[in-house]
Scaffold this active site. Structure first.
Site: not given
Ligand code: 13P
Length: 247
Positions: A10-11, A94, A165, A230-231
């Site tokens: 979720w950041k 990360h 990533e 993420g998003g």
């Molecule tokens: P996104 O899926 O938003 O590109 O982010 C990837 C991420 O950093 C997951 O840790």
């Protein structure tokens, strides 16, 4: 074959109200899980997440952990604290922490160690920047990042999860092609194997603009065992579609 693993990161997003809506939608959207699913939430929401997900097949995790056990480290959260909230996974290294908080390979390795000591599975992130890719340094970068974690945690390497990533693919909408990702995943698996672990059993996730439209093709690659999203993990219908693509 090992079970696939889909993890939402979720950041720094969420609120008590939004988290409840998202987690309830995920719970009701999933009948029985044939792949492992987890959400890594901001630390203040671990209590809420553990309440809303207890009794479900979904696990939850944190996005960071201190390299220290306890003491005068203002603002840090220890692995023991995470454990009290039922955390199963913890993201370490990360690229956003490496980039904005100057986390070096040694610190990431120490964080992985703290998590492992408490029985928390570290999700170790590695990935090259665009400049590194353009300079032909993708392989050197990711293997250096992973080597630090392997050296520090050698006997327990089998207990980690790795996430590839590519930094240039995170939040940009520019996904690595399945071939680009597969190439790096195979390299990382060979490195894990050379370190003595049963590399075939270690989950290697892909992360970077993974979404409902591209997940199936990425997950079809032999060395892509799951995703770190993420998003798209903030939107229940999208996250559920990615989970469905992994079954
Ligand atoms: P996104 O899926 O938003 O590109 O982010 C990837 C991420 O950093 C997951 O840790």
């Amino acid at each position: 074959m090992k079970k696939r693993l889909i993890v939402g990161n979720w950041k720094m997003n969420g609120s008590l109200a939004a988290n409840r809506a998202l987690l309830e939608a995920l719970r009701s959207g999933l009948d029985s899980l044939r792949c492992a699913v987890a959400v890594c939430v901001p630390a203040p929401y671990l209590a809420q997440t553990s309440q809303l997900l207890s009794g479900s097949d979904m696990a939850w995790g944190a996005q960071d952990v201190s390299a220290h056990e306890a003491g005068a480290y203002t603002g840090e959260v220890s692995a023991a604290m995470l454990k009290e909230f039922g955390v199963r996974y913890c993201i370490v290294g990360h690229s956003e922490r490496r980039q904005y908080h100057s986390e070096a390979d040694g610190l990431v390795a120490a964080k992985a160690q703290r998590a492992l000591e408490l029985g928390i599975t570290p999700i170790v992130c590695v990935g090259e920047t665009l400049a590194e890719r353009d300079a032909g340094r993708t392989e050197a970068t990711v293997t250096r990042q992973l080597a630090a974690v392997i050296e520090e945690n050698a006997p327990r390497t089998a207990d980690i999860v790795v996430a590839y990533e590519p930094v240039w693919a995170i939040g940009t909408g520019q996904t690595a092609t399945p071939q680009q990702a597969q190439h790096v995943h195979a390299l990382l698996r060979a490195q894990l194997g050379a370190a003595g672990g049963d590399a075939a059993q270690i989950a290697i996730l892909y992360g970077g603009s993974m979404n409902a439209g591209n997940a199936a093709e990425l997950l079809a690659q032999p060395d892509i065992d799951g995703g770190l999203i993420g998003g798209a993990s903030l939107r229940a219908p999208d996250f559920l579609k990615i989970i469905a693509a992994a079954l």
